[in-house]
Design an enzyme around this catalytic site. Structure first.
Site, PDB file in Angstrom:
ATOM      1  N   LYS A   1       6.620  13.245  75.834  1.00  0.00           N
ATOM      2  CA  LYS A   1       5.907  14.521  75.728  1.00  0.00           C
ATOM      3  C   LYS A   1       6.798  15.606  76.310  1.00  0.00           C
ATOM      4  CE  LYS A   1       0.930  13.684  75.789  1.00  0.00           C
ATOM      5  NZ  LYS A   1      -0.304  14.009  76.526  1.00  0.00           N
TER       6      LYS A   1
ATOM      7  N   GLU B   1      -0.414  11.076  90.373  1.00  0.00           N
ATOM      8  CA  GLU B   1      -0.312  10.376  89.086  1.00  0.00           C
ATOM      9  C   GLU B   1      -0.296   8.859  89.279  1.00  0.00           C
ATOM     10  OE1 GLU B   1      -0.699  11.931  86.324  1.00  0.00           O
ATOM     11  OE2 GLU B   1       0.150  13.942  86.468  1.00  0.00           O
TER      12      GLU B   1
ATOM     13  N   GLU C   1      -0.683  10.203  70.860  1.00  0.00           N
ATOM     14  CA  GLU C   1      -1.966  10.538  71.484  1.00  0.00           C
ATOM     15  C   GLU C   1      -3.079  10.728  70.465  1.00  0.00           C
ATOM     16  OE1 GLU C   1      -1.756  12.846  75.087  1.00  0.00           O
ATOM     17  OE2 GLU C   1      -3.626  13.835  74.598  1.00  0.00           O
TER      18      GLU C   1
ATOM     19  N   ASN D   1      -4.559  11.431  80.845  1.00  0.00           N
ATOM     20  CA  ASN D   1      -4.865  12.791  81.296  1.00  0.00           C
ATOM     21  C   ASN D   1      -6.107  12.856  82.180  1.00  0.00           C
ATOM     22  OD1 ASN D   1      -2.796  14.488  80.114  1.00  0.00           O
ATOM     23  ND2 ASN D   1      -3.583  13.766  78.159  1.00  0.00           N
TER      24      ASN D   1
ATOM     25  N   HIS E   1       1.606  20.567  90.152  1.00  0.00           N
ATOM     26  CA  HIS E   1       0.838  19.873  89.121  1.00  0.00           C
ATOM     27  C   HIS E   1      -0.029  18.751  89.696  1.00  0.00           C
ATOM     28  CE1 HIS E   1      -0.203  18.055  85.306  1.00  0.00           C
ATOM     29  NE2 HIS E   1       0.452  16.943  85.595  1.00  0.00           N
TER      30      HIS E   1
ATOM     31  N   ARG F   1      -3.749   7.183  74.510  1.00  0.00           N
ATOM     32  CA  ARG F   1      -2.821   7.899  75.387  1.00  0.00           C
ATOM     33  C   ARG F   1      -3.500   9.037  76.138  1.00  0.00           C
ATOM     34  NH1 ARG F   1       3.452   9.790  74.409  1.00  0.00           N
ATOM     35  NH2 ARG F   1       3.658  10.811  76.427  1.00  0.00           N
TER      36      ARG F   1
ATOM     37  N   HIS G   1      -6.704  15.905  84.280  1.00  0.00           N
ATOM     38  CA  HIS G   1      -5.748  16.926  83.837  1.00  0.00           C
ATOM     39  C   HIS G   1      -6.423  18.134  83.179  1.00  0.00           C
ATOM     40  CE1 HIS G   1      -2.815  13.927  84.860  1.00  0.00           C
ATOM     41  NE2 HIS G   1      -1.804  14.636  84.406  1.00  0.00           N
TER      42      HIS G   1
ATOM     43  N   ARG H   1      17.597  21.146  65.192  1.00  0.00           N
ATOM     44  CA  ARG H   1      16.507  20.264  64.740  1.00  0.00           C
ATOM     45  C   ARG H   1      16.569  18.864  65.361  1.00  0.00           C
ATOM     46  NH1 ARG H   1      17.803  22.492  59.508  1.00  0.00           N
ATOM     47  NH2 ARG H   1      16.550  24.352  59.142  1.00  0.00           N
TER      48      ARG H   1
ATOM     49  N   HIS I   1      -5.279  21.288  84.690  1.00  0.00           N
ATOM     50  CA  HIS I   1      -4.568  22.330  83.941  1.00  0.00           C
ATOM     51  C   HIS I   1      -5.278  23.675  84.086  1.00  0.00           C
ATOM     52  CE1 HIS I   1      -2.321  19.415  80.979  1.00  0.00           C
ATOM     53  NE2 HIS I   1      -1.832  19.392  82.193  1.00  0.00           N
TER      54      HIS I   1
ATOM     55  N   LYS J   1       2.516   3.210  81.973  1.00  0.00           N
ATOM     56  CA  LYS J   1       2.726   4.277  81.002  1.00  0.00           C
ATOM     57  C   LYS J   1       3.372   3.739  79.725  1.00  0.00           C
ATOM     58  CE  LYS J   1       3.633   8.966  80.126  1.00  0.00           C
ATOM     59  NZ  LYS J   1       3.708  10.308  80.684  1.00  0.00           N
TER      60      LYS J   1
END
Lengths: 438, 438
Positions: free
Chosen positions: A217, A259, A311, A319, A339, A315, A322, A195, A326, A301
């Site tokens: 993330k 990026e 987010e 993206n 990517h 935030r 993206h 955990r 994606h 960032k």
């Protein structure tokens, strides 16, 4: 196994529970000069940077240790998240400074998570940095196959297997050594193992250095979509040794630049202009250009993440491109495109759609295409991506809320964007049809 | 699939982004009387309880809704965790009150996670409660195989598969309907899906109602150890309809009682004494006895969790008997013994070791054995558990820190315990040898 367990239990009373003591930073950086940001930075970030650099000068005495070697840390960027704040160290040769890494290790046991490409290059060096003059710490490692297509649950389970077989406990530290895939998987594994255990990011690709290693993330892919399973989980520090870029293939370097371009487009026009003037230097891996691009990207960032860690809005602007990107990665099979390559084509599509909506000038769209093309990045999706394929995959994007697909689109002057579900869907359709054969 | 994605995107502009509005509690509970705790409660918890009950009386006007039916909520226990606080509702027939459940649903989409045993009994009822007079909400469900041996990554992936195939987004709610295994898996899935969505616990076993559904510990097992992969992740609410205990097998009921006994032993001597006097009533499922035992257990757990959510110390005391118990569960194969059965034997072993250390009187050890035996719970581990098997499995327990195995042991008068790695290992050896054949 039983025998070692037995001896472990036998040591229960005699063992000390004390962790290696957290060390103060020692020595001032030889070149602590931070280039003036080319845009107005968030004042809190500046204050935070000033505090850190001051503290690095003040806390120079560590009586039990050797006098400091000349530090090569050229920049420290703080990610300001209250009790989860952490530093990003940026500079050449940082892996040659064991102290920098060791001060962030919790407990006596470390698990380095890396891949088959990076391990032969840097695993020995990192193990040395973790244990040099530090005999209390022992290092295990797990070497995963390399590539986006292995960013899945089966591969991540190998990290748990290794951690459990090695009897690591809650006071261990996971170290991610590699690119974005390794950082995302190792981070999620650290979030979920027992955990939650501590972890450190050592990104070795430009993509990971300017983006994925910062901000917490973490996650893995599902066959139906990218990064659908994961956690927000912050590292203890991010250590960026820019020397690791010397071994990075050109295609990977360009992927990271996608990026870097993003930060300019969404919030930092002067940085975009700097990139337009310095793209050749970046592609030629000119060290000062790389360090500046990494630093400015991390500052952007860090500012965004500090304001919106989970987010809920702002935030999401990180993206840009993206959602289209994606879809390309998922639709072509993870790993076919890097990517950043998918993000580059996606960014062009987002700029195209923004222009169709009348939200940006033709010139911004053109400059977007030009700078990505200069970086030798794709500016159109692959031919196999149909309109329906885009729509089908984008429908499970994490930014869908109550059935509404929200997108990051450029709006206004250079360096401005919006995150919105309120757009004319005709523009989206037109963009998809303009970029796809059917 | 592509067609529905297309229509989903087509709806992007016309769809409203608004979620169903969060509803105010309406009406006062018909029987809001909370039995006086039989021990001195944490004052902050009392204050918090008082606030909630007051707010239930005050916020009785909800103009657009029907006048309240008579509420059957007999008790509300708050888990006080700042902005992650939530209520535990306890009472008979709560699933017949749709409003109670609906006010905690976020978004328009719900995924109920349940198992093959519970689905035929309560899935229809829960789906009704979620959608009654609430046409905006749609409910999906995933029915997992029943049992501890399915609390693994492969089974949890079925939850992700269903969520993604159903195109659930970040504004969905997961509902755990079942016992501890379902609650732990659904909670971890909710923590990890899209990096975190809302979830609600509807525990249907006594074990889950008195322990596992409260406090946010979620996770799955690894072949080498229990609950080694997971997250701390709090639900929106816990809804305990004690009517669901009517369908619970006797063996499962007894399993839950093992955790009830635990609260008495570690921190609530008057509750332990109440159990000694009321064990027959509990075993006979006398409703008021069950409600009282659940309420007092939840209050104890809420107090501990509020003080130490992430188990840096105090919370570990809730694991009395669990280190031995987890070893039994892992060593005999998950599911051979119920969790509470293993914990019962483990609790006797912990009491035995505490007595060998001279930390408790013989009488406390005897009362521990007697009350668990009265509940028809095992008071010795199974014969297949050898000393070496115990040691080998306990060495990977989450409470090992820097190689040191820490245990929860009883110390002092009834209702007192310690969490420590400082004990004479001879006592541990003696206990293991006393309870194992070799």
């Amino acid at each position: 196994m039983a025998a070692s367990a037995s001896s472990l239990l036998a040591a229960a009373v005699s063992s000390s529970c004390a962790a290696i003591s957290s060390r103060l930073p020692r020595g001032a950086p030889a070149a602590a000069s931070v280039p003036s940001p080319s845009r107005q930075s968030c004042s809190s970030l500046r204050a935070s940077l000033a505090r850190r650099q001051q503290s690095r000068f003040v806390a120079s005495v560590a009586p039990t240790m050797q006098p400091p070697a000349e530090s090569r840390v050229s920049t420290v960027v703080d990610v300001d998240l209250g009790d989860r704040s952490y530093p990003i160290y940026i500079g050449a040769g940082l892996l040659d400074e064991p102290d920098l890494l060791q001060r962030h290790v919790h407990g006596k046991r470390v698990l380095v998570v890396t891949n088959t490409t990076v391990a032969p290059l840097y695993l020995e060096k990192v193990s040395w940095a973790l244990t040099h003059n530090n005999p209390n710490v022992s290092v295990e490692s797990v070497i995963l196959p390399d590539g986006e297509k292995y960013k899945d649950m089966d591969t991540m389970m190998k990290v748990f297997d290794k951690a459990i077989e090695s009897r690591l406990d809650r006071r261990c530290t996971f170290v991610a050594l590699g690119g974005g895939v390794i950082g995302d998987m190792c981070g999620f594994a650290a979030a979920a193992f027992l955990r939650g255990v501590n972890f450190i990011q050592i990104p070795t690709t430009l993509m990971a250095q300017v983006d994925s290693s910062v901000g917490g993330k973490t996650g893995i892919n599902h066959p139906l979509g990218k990064n659908l399973i994961g956690a927000f989980y912050q590292p203890q520090c991010v250590l960026i040794d820019t020397d690791t870029l010397n071994t990075l293939p050109d295609r990977e370097l360009a992927s990271g630049i996608a990026e870097v371009v993003k930060y300019g487009l969404i919030r930092d026009a002067p940085f975009f202009e700097w990139q337009e003037q310095n793209m050749s230097a970046l592609l030629a891996r000119e060290p000062s250009a790389l360090v500046y691009a990494i630093k400015r990207s991390c500052e952007n960032k860090a500012e965004v993440v500090a304001q919106d860690e989970k987010e809920s809005g702002l935030r999401a602007t990180l993206n840009l491109g993206h959602t289209f990107g994606h879809a390309i990665e998922t639709g072509t099979g993870y790993g076919a495109w890097l990517h950043g390559e998918a993000v580059a084509a996606g960014t062009v599509m987002a700029a195209d759609m923004s222009h169709r909506l009348g939200w940006i000038d033709e010139s911004i769209k053109k400059r977007t295409v030009d700078i990505l093309a200069q970086a030798k990045l794709p500016i159109t999706p692959p031919e196999t991506m149909t309109v329906e394929k885009f729509k089908s995959i984008m429908a499970v994007d994490k930014k869908v809320a109550d059935g509404l697909l929200r997108l990051i689109l450029l709006k206004g002057p250079l360096g401005s964007c919006v995150f919105t579900g309120e757009y004319d869907r005709k523009a989206l359709d037109e963009t998809l049809h303009a970029f796809c054969n059917n």
